[in-house]
Design an enzyme around this catalytic site. Structure first.
Site, PDB file in Angstrom:
ATOM      1  N   GLU A   1       0.807  -1.217   0.000  1.00 42.46           N
ATOM      2  CA  GLU A   1       0.000   0.000   0.000  1.00 42.46           C
ATOM      3  C   GLU A   1       0.841   1.267   0.000  1.00 42.46           C
ATOM      4  O   GLU A   1       1.982   1.273   0.439  1.00 42.46           O
ATOM      5  CB  GLU A   1      -0.875   0.045   1.260  1.00 42.46           C
ATOM      6  CG  GLU A   1      -1.799  -1.124   1.380  1.00 42.46           C
ATOM      7  CD  GLU A   1      -2.564  -1.119   2.698  1.00 42.46           C
ATOM      8  OE1 GLU A   1      -3.421  -1.981   2.863  1.00 42.46           O
ATOM      9  OE2 GLU A   1      -2.284  -0.256   3.553  1.00 42.46           O
TER      10      GLU A   1
ATOM     11  N   CYS B   1       3.086   8.397   2.308  1.00 45.99           N
ATOM     12  CA  CYS B   1       3.447   7.339   3.242  1.00 45.99           C
ATOM     13  C   CYS B   1       3.839   6.109   2.417  1.00 45.99           C
ATOM     14  O   CYS B   1       3.024   5.527   1.709  1.00 45.99           O
ATOM     15  CB  CYS B   1       2.248   7.062   4.144  1.00 45.99           C
ATOM     16  SG  CYS B   1       2.552   5.790   5.349  1.00 45.99           S
TER      17      CYS B   1
ATOM     18  N   CYS C   1       4.953  -7.572   7.384  1.00 47.17           N
ATOM     19  CA  CYS C   1       5.993  -7.209   8.351  1.00 47.17           C
ATOM     20  C   CYS C   1       6.212  -8.406   9.258  1.00 47.17           C
ATOM     21  O   CYS C   1       5.261  -9.093   9.618  1.00 47.17           O
ATOM     22  CB  CYS C   1       5.562  -6.001   9.179  1.00 47.17           C
ATOM     23  SG  CYS C   1       6.846  -5.412  10.313  1.00 47.17           S
TER      24      CYS C   1
ATOM     25  N   CYS D   1       3.604  -6.434  15.813  1.00 42.54           N
ATOM     26  CA  CYS D   1       3.086  -5.575  16.880  1.00 42.54           C
ATOM     27  C   CYS D   1       1.589  -5.877  17.003  1.00 42.54           C
ATOM     28  O   CYS D   1       0.901  -6.024  15.996  1.00 42.54           O
ATOM     29  CB  CYS D   1       3.311  -4.104  16.547  1.00 42.54           C
ATOM     30  SG  CYS D   1       5.065  -3.732  16.363  1.00 42.54           S
TER      31      CYS D   1
ATOM     32  N   CYS E   1      -1.140  -3.716  15.255  1.00 40.18           N
ATOM     33  CA  CYS E   1      -0.908  -3.344  13.851  1.00 40.18           C
ATOM     34  C   CYS E   1      -1.424  -4.429  12.920  1.00 40.18           C
ATOM     35  O   CYS E   1      -1.070  -5.604  13.062  1.00 40.18           O
ATOM     36  CB  CYS E   1       0.578  -3.122  13.604  1.00 40.18           C
ATOM     37  SG  CYS E   1       0.976  -2.839  11.880  1.00 40.18           S
TER      38      CYS E   1
ATOM     39  N   CYS F   1      -2.962   1.497   8.029  1.00 42.48           N
ATOM     40  CA  CYS F   1      -1.995   0.555   7.518  1.00 42.48           C
ATOM     41  C   CYS F   1      -2.554  -0.863   7.341  1.00 42.48           C
ATOM     42  O   CYS F   1      -3.071  -1.452   8.275  1.00 42.48           O
ATOM     43  CB  CYS F   1      -0.863   0.544   8.534  1.00 42.48           C
ATOM     44  SG  CYS F   1       0.531  -0.389   8.063  1.00 42.48           S
TER      45      CYS F   1
END
Ligand code: SAH
Ligand code: SF4
Length: 402
Positions: free
Chosen positions: A120, A133, A140, A144, A147, A371
């Site tokens: 994205e 951004c 990832c 976390c 997230c 995100c």
């Protein structure tokens, strides 16, 4: 005026069609290559050293400064040479799967790598600036807990070309070629999209070098911010080799809570992280380190947490600013956002401690600008489509006489 240049403010979110066709061949894509790498590729293709050097300089200027996407537009190169180049090379852009414009002007793109991985990019216009951004990885590895990107299975590093290609694609859309020093909508870049940039160090560095090059995209390092969840051993190198503004995803002030919400904390603790911030080159009052702090209800949002945050920043004598981010919920998220009153109170305590602590305004909610959300929505859609196809197939089979 080019329609794509105006950021709509009062319309429903609209998908925007893509202008540049996807590339589907084996020619070498020049985007992401350094001057030296372009020169080497030209030599490999048969140019002698002197010609390759000159041609590399021209191509660099055309690709990164002027935003050329075709060789036949390169008027400073003789026609037969342009054709020779077009037979061997391409100037690519990420493939756009979806491009949405929010009622508040925020834009969001879902992009796809040639090997079929989606990532994205988001553009957030403000009165005095426009911030892009940028993603550094597909997914990832750091997980976390608040997230959404951390829940995604698929991970690969984006190449330097895929990273700088995001910025170039945004410039295409905004009509902002050639690179100009002043008055552009895309004025700032944050490495805060999907992924941990310091786990893809070389590609992020190489891409940002092109972004910062005076004859490249020409954005000053003061307008670029790299956000890390705290990869302590890479922070000194980031300072030495990239040296853009630093943002650190702190999110908690005790070991217990940070271990839970940012699991990387179990490896590199808060004190180590803050020491690495203190050692980051060029950090001073004009160039403060941003601490990102996502507001999670009854998790990290107490008055004591705020006071401890002030104490820690003072202890390490950090030129710092705290960015309070209202938690953006996603389906199945294990947390809730703190109440607005709590966020204000938290912010006031930090302000009273002499540290700026603005509350980030949520943007682009109608197009799922948080995100990782667009990517999973697209995946859900394709799953729903698959289900529908399966049902149709079953229905068709049911119609077949036994
Ligand atoms: N991996 C890097 C950069 C990408 S994340 C990092 O973690 O810093 C960019 C920022 O968005 C981080 O501060 C991250 O903590 C925050 N973020 C992620 N998910 C969020 C959510 N659901 N709501 C609010 N902020 C979120
Ligand atoms: Fe990765 Fe950053 Fe999300 Fe953590 S917050 S999972 S480091 S993208």
């Amino acid at each position: 005026m080019n329609m794509a240049m105006s950021i709509p403010g009062h319309i429903d979110p609209v998908p925007v069609p893509r202008a540049i066709p996807a590339l589907d061949d084996s020619r070498l894509d020049l985007v992401g290559l350094s001057r030296d790498a372009i020169r080497a590729a030209l030599e490999e293709a048969g140019l002698d050293a002197k010609a390759a050097k000159l041609r590399a300089k021209q191509i660099w200027h055309q690709v990164y400064h002027r935003g050329a996407i075709r060789f036949d537009a390169m008027s400073d190169i003789a026609k037969p040479h342009r054709a020779w180049l077009a037979d061997r090379f391409v100037i690519g852009r990420p493939e756009v799967i979806e491009h949405l414009v929010s009622t508040d002007g925020t834009r969001k793109w879902l992009l796809r790598t040639p090997d079929g991985n989606d990532y994205e990019m988001v553009f957030i216009p403000d009165a005095d600036r426009g911030t892009l951004c940028v993603s550094s990885q597909v997914g990832c590895t750091l997980n976390c807990r608040f997230c959404h990107t951390g829940t995604m299975r698929l991970v690969r590093n984006l190449t330097a070309g895929e990273i700088v290609g995001q910025v170039m694609l945004a410039r295409d859309t905004l009509g902002e070629w050639p690179s100009q020093p002043e008055g552009r909508m895309l004025s700032n870049i944050v490495m805060m999209g999907m992924g941990e940039p310091l786990y893809n160090f070389d590609n992020v560095r190489d891409a940002l070098k092109i972004v910062m090059d005076g004859d490249g995209l020409g954005l000053s390092r003061r307008r670029i911010t790299l956000s890390t969840s705290g990869v302590v051993p890479m922070m000194a190198r980031a300072g030495a080799e990239i040296n853009v503004n630093l943002a650190v995803s702190l999110h908690a002030v005790t070991k217990e809570v940070r271990d839970e919400i940012v699991p990387l904390n179990r490896k590199y603790g808060i004190e180590e992280l803050l020491q690495a911030c203190a050692d980051y080159p060029g950090a001073n009052n004009a160039r403060r380190i941003t601490f990102e702090y996502v507001m999670l209800k009854d998790k990290n949002d107490s008055d004591e947490d705020a006071r401890e945050l002030v104490r820690l920043i003072r202890k390490y004598d950090l030129p710092a600013k705290v960015n309070l981010i209202p938690f953006n919920p996603w389906p199945g998220a294990p947390y809730e956002c703190s109440t607005p009153e709590r966020v204000s109170r938290f912010s006031s305590i930090i302000f009273e401690g002499g540290i700026s602590a603005p509350i980030r305004r949520p943007r682009g909610r109608d197009i799922m600008a948080a995100c990782g959300q667009l990517k999973s929505a697209a995946e859900k859609k394709s799953r729903a489509e698959l289900d529908r196809l399966a049902e149709e197939k079953q229905a068709a089979l049911a119609d077949v006489p036994a």
